[in-house]
Write an enzyme that holds these catalytic residues in place. Structure first.
Site, PDB file in Angstrom:
ATOM      1  N   ALA A  89       0.826  -0.881  -0.362  1.00 13.53           N
ATOM      2  CA  ALA A  89       0.043  -0.036   0.092  1.00 13.53           C
ATOM      3  C   ALA A  89       1.083   1.260   0.146  1.00 13.53           C
ATOM      4  O   ALA A  89       0.264   2.481  -0.213  1.00 13.53           O
ATOM      5  CB  ALA A  89      -1.456  -0.185   0.840  1.00 13.53           C
ATOM      6  N   LEU A 148       3.286   2.646   2.587  1.00 12.18           N
ATOM      7  CA  LEU A 148       2.200   3.769   3.507  1.00 12.18           C
ATOM      8  C   LEU A 148       4.075   3.929   4.380  1.00 12.18           C
ATOM      9  O   LEU A 148       3.366   5.019   5.267  1.00 12.18           O
ATOM     10  CB  LEU A 148       1.443   2.429   4.790  1.00 12.18           C
ATOM     11  CG  LEU A 148       0.653   1.992   4.404  1.00 12.18           C
ATOM     12  CD1 LEU A 148      -0.658   1.031   4.892  1.00 12.18           C
ATOM     13  CD2 LEU A 148      -0.608   3.078   3.698  1.00 12.18           C
ATOM     14  N   LEU A 190      12.138   3.506   0.997  1.00  6.90           N
ATOM     15  CA  LEU A 190      12.315   3.671  -0.675  1.00  6.90           C
ATOM     16  C   LEU A 190      11.034   2.344  -1.579  1.00  6.90           C
ATOM     17  O   LEU A 190      10.848   2.124  -2.489  1.00  6.90           O
ATOM     18  CB  LEU A 190      13.461   3.904  -1.430  1.00  6.90           C
ATOM     19  CG  LEU A 190      14.154   5.120  -0.895  1.00  6.90           C
ATOM     20  CD1 LEU A 190      15.328   4.788  -1.730  1.00  6.90           C
ATOM     21  CD2 LEU A 190      13.368   6.672  -0.870  1.00  6.90           C
ATOM     22  N   ALA A 191      11.984   0.834  -0.746  1.00  6.03           N
ATOM     23  CA  ALA A 191      10.881  -0.300  -1.139  1.00  6.03           C
ATOM     24  C   ALA A 191       9.921   0.015  -1.738  1.00  6.03           C
ATOM     25  O   ALA A 191       9.312  -0.338  -2.315  1.00  6.03           O
ATOM     26  CB  ALA A 191      11.720  -1.566  -0.784  1.00  6.03           C
ATOM     27  N   GLU A 223      11.659   2.275  17.600  1.00  3.44           N
ATOM     28  CA  GLU A 223      11.028   1.176  16.166  1.00  3.44           C
ATOM     29  C   GLU A 223      11.768  -0.569  17.063  1.00  3.44           C
ATOM     30  O   GLU A 223      11.795  -1.259  16.367  1.00  3.44           O
ATOM     31  CB  GLU A 223      11.912   1.414  15.041  1.00  3.44           C
ATOM     32  CG  GLU A 223      10.822   2.950  14.902  1.00  3.44           C
ATOM     33  CD  GLU A 223       9.464   2.555  14.124  1.00  3.44           C
ATOM     34  OE1 GLU A 223       9.814   2.111  13.454  1.00  3.44           O
ATOM     35  OE2 GLU A 223       8.993   3.294  14.116  1.00  3.44           O
ATOM     36  N   HIS A 228      15.700   2.146   8.960  1.00  2.00           N
ATOM     37  CA  HIS A 228      16.095   1.546   9.969  1.00  2.00           C
ATOM     38  C   HIS A 228      17.795   1.551  10.192  1.00  2.00           C
ATOM     39  O   HIS A 228      18.276   1.148   9.437  1.00  2.00           O
ATOM     40  CB  HIS A 228      15.521   0.290  10.521  1.00  2.00           C
ATOM     41  CG  HIS A 228      13.695   0.401  10.824  1.00  2.00           C
ATOM     42  ND1 HIS A 228      12.584  -0.200  11.029  1.00  2.00           N
ATOM     43  CD2 HIS A 228      13.368   1.251  11.542  1.00  2.00           C
ATOM     44  CE1 HIS A 228      11.499   0.412  11.034  1.00  2.00           C
ATOM     45  NE2 HIS A 228      11.984   0.784  11.240  1.00  2.00           N
ATOM     46  N   ASN A 254       7.907  -4.315   0.198  1.00  2.00           N
ATOM     47  CA  ASN A 254       7.461  -2.933   1.164  1.00  2.00           C
ATOM     48  C   ASN A 254       9.083  -3.226   1.781  1.00  2.00           C
ATOM     49  O   ASN A 254       8.641  -2.922   3.113  1.00  2.00           O
ATOM     50  CB  ASN A 254       7.013  -4.183   1.432  1.00  2.00           C
ATOM     51  CG  ASN A 254       5.562  -3.747   1.375  1.00  2.00           C
ATOM     52  OD1 ASN A 254       5.554  -2.858   1.580  1.00  2.00           O
ATOM     53  ND2 ASN A 254       4.186  -5.157   2.244  1.00  2.00           N
ATOM     54  N   CYS A 308      15.168  -8.130   9.887  1.00  2.00           N
ATOM     55  CA  CYS A 308      13.288  -7.082   9.308  1.00  2.00           C
ATOM     56  C   CYS A 308      12.759  -8.439  10.018  1.00  2.00           C
ATOM     57  O   CYS A 308      12.220  -7.567  10.751  1.00  2.00           O
ATOM     58  CB  CYS A 308      12.986  -6.537   8.103  1.00  2.00           C
ATOM     59  SG  CYS A 308      14.243  -5.109   7.952  1.00  2.00           S
TER      60      CYS A 308
HETATM   61  O1  SUG Z   1       7.676  -0.237   8.886  1.00  6.29           O
HETATM   62  N1  SUG Z   1       7.458  -1.463   5.500  1.00  6.29           N
HETATM   63  C1  SUG Z   1       8.192  -1.291   6.966  1.00  6.29           C
HETATM   64  C2  SUG Z   1       8.906  -2.057   6.975  1.00  6.29           C
HETATM   65  C3  SUG Z   1      10.120  -2.864   8.415  1.00  6.29           C
HETATM   66  C4  SUG Z   1      11.473  -3.405   8.327  1.00  6.29           C
HETATM   67  N2  SUG Z   1      12.086  -3.657   8.926  1.00  6.29           N
HETATM   68  C5  SUG Z   1      13.527  -3.558   9.651  1.00  6.29           C
HETATM   69  N3  SUG Z   1      14.210  -2.553   8.483  1.00  6.29           N
HETATM   70  N4  SUG Z   1      13.915  -3.560  10.904  1.00  6.29           N
HETATM   71  C6  SUG Z   1       8.817  -0.015   7.716  1.00  6.29           C
HETATM   72  O2  SUG Z   1       8.605   0.743   6.947  1.00  6.29           O
HETATM   73  C7  SUG Z   1       5.816  -1.367   3.940  1.00  6.29           C
HETATM   74  C8  SUG Z   1       4.218  -1.655   4.528  1.00  6.29           C
HETATM   75  C9  SUG Z   1       3.641  -0.939   3.147  1.00  6.29           C
HETATM   76  O3  SUG Z   1       3.190   0.213   2.187  1.00  6.29           O
HETATM   77  O4  SUG Z   1       2.461  -1.240   2.686  1.00  6.29           O
HETATM   78  C10 SUG Z   1       6.210  -1.570   5.465  1.00  6.29           C
HETATM   79  O5  SUG Z   1       5.142  -1.276   6.701  1.00  6.29           O
END
Ligand code: SUG
Length: 416
Positions: free
Chosen positions: A19, A21, A26-27, A162, A230, A341, A347
């Site tokens: 989505a 969000l 960037l991914a 986080e 992060h 995502n 992660c």
């Molecule tokens: O919080 N992606 C997560 C990825 C978390 C990665 N975790 C670590 N680096 N430890 C975030 O950004 C994307 C959800 C969306 O866009 O639908 C998202 O929440």
């Protein structure tokens, strides 16, 4: 009592979707609107867990939190005019990234000799801000043994936290007292700084850490601006080894010196920008790796396939292995659905150093249980989700049913 590192991976939830969000991730932003494949995503995650068990490592897991979150959607009064992005915040499977579930201080580091866990408040991103009550419920079950564990609620939401993604631990062995390094970001750049310094300080105090064995280090603003939302996107530590990008910290020389002063045995394996640019480090997720100690004592790096396929990263890794450095093995894994995502191998897991015998066995994985999980996922997880389907009642029914089948199979009805 034998303390070992146990990785608790989040099982990718049946509502896994793209989505877009997470501003600054960037991914996730690049894949906004794409069709997702929850079944394939969950099986990829399970395969990673099986691979790590085959290496002789202890493995645990957490189950997806309930989605869609009707209480949350009601609290923000989502209706037909609220917009798709707000609606999607109630459907996210983001609890799969358990590196953001909590911060963990193992027993040898704490004043009362218990392992302390603080659930992360995740307040910066609306879709993640409502994860913590359901995550806390699981932590309270898995680590209910109060002789060995203390499970804390979230840091007050004025301080963004986080979790373990911004926390590293250096120690001569997992079961020995360690140096806990908290990495925070400073606001002011193009993207949010999700870990606040004060949140990290609150956690260090409530976990009863010895101030001589704690450090607070600022993440480099360039790294956050380049998409390292992060610290675990640009650095990872395991026992004596700190593996990081040259531009991970705001003042790298001072950071390394402070670490060396408190933990002289540290071996810093720094990847220079000239070998792998910050942009390529973030794109390939080289550092979002699981740096693990294999039973024979050598260290291995479990990296995403994307990093293995990057020519710059591959050249650096080949040279590192040839040079006889402290990381002896590279193990690529396919977690592409999560990677799209912004969630790599690191992660997807929360590291807990503890005696497995003190943990609720329902959250520990072995071969037969992995078989059961695979069957449940293959039978119940939606094959694909189009973001346009979020909000549809038939999708809500199948997502709830899938989670219910998982909880039944695991004997975790109290989480229903
Ligand atoms: O919080 N992606 C997560 C990825 C978390 C990665 N975790 C670590 N680096 N430890 C975030 O950004 C994307 C959800 C969306 O866009 O639908 C998202 O929440």
């Amino acid at each position: 009592m034998s303390l070992v590192e146990i990785n608790f991976d989040g099982i990718v939830g049946p509502s896994h979707n793209y989505a877009g969000l997470s501003l600054g991730n960037l991914a996730a932003t690049a894949h906004a609107g794409d069709v997702s494949y929850p079944r394939a995503a969950a099986l990829q995650g399970l395969e990673k867990m099986r691979g790590n068990m085959a290496l002789g490592l202890a493995q645990g897991f957490f189950v997806p939190v309930p989605r869609p979150n009707a209480d949350w959607l009601e609290a923000i009064a989502v209706d037909a005019v609220a917009g798709r992005a707000l609606l999607a915040t109630g459907w996210s499977a983001s609890s799969m990234w358990t590196a953001n579930a909590a911060t963990v201080s193992p027993a040898p580091d704490t004043a009362d000799g218990r392992c302390h866990l603080s659930v992360a408040n995740l307040v910066t991103m609306p879709h993640r801000s409502h994860e913590w009550p359901d995550t806390l419920r699981q932590l309270q079950l898995a680590f209910a043994n109060e002789r060995h564990f203390a499970v804390h609620g979230p840091v007050p939401p004025c301080f963004g936290d986080e979790g373990a993604a911004n926390h590293m631990r250096l120690s001569s062995a997992h079961g020995a007292a360690g140096l806990e390094v908290f990495v925070y970001g400073r606001a002011g750049g193009p993207f949010p700084a999700r870990q606040h310094e004060q949140a990290s300080r609150v956690i260090a105090r409530r976990h009863g850490l010895d101030p001589e064995r704690v450090l607070f280090i600022e993440q480099s603003p360039e790294a956050i601006a380049a998409g390292a939302f992060h610290n675990d996107v640009v650095a990872v530590a395991n026992e004596r080894v700190l593996f990081c990008h040259e531009q991970a910290f705001a003042d790298p020389a001072s950071a390394y010196a402070a670490i060396r002063q408190r933990f002289p045995e540290v071996e810093v394996v720094e990847v220079p920008t000239s070998a792998v640019s910050l942009a390529e480090a973030v794109r390939s997720y080289l550092f979002n790796a699981q740096l693990v100690t294999l039973p024979a004592g050598e260290q291995a790096l479990v990296i995403p396939g994307e990093a293995w396929e990057s020519p710059e990263v591959r050249a650096w890794l080949d040279a590192m292995i040839a040079s006889n450095g402290p990381i002896r093995r590279i193990i690529p894994v396919d977690v592409r659905q999560s990677m799209a995502n912004g969630g790599g191998p690191a992660c997807l897991r929360l590291r807990v150093v503890a005696d497995p015998a003190t943990i609720d066995t329902r959250f520990l994985l072995d071969g037969p249980k992995a078989e059961i999980l695979a069957k449940i996922i293959e039978t119940h997880w939606p094959e694909q989700v189009d973001p346009a389907d979020l909000g549809r009642e038939n999708l809500a029914i199948s997502v709830r049913k899938a989670r219910g089948a998982l909880l039944d199979a695991l004997g975790l009805a109290e989480l229903a």
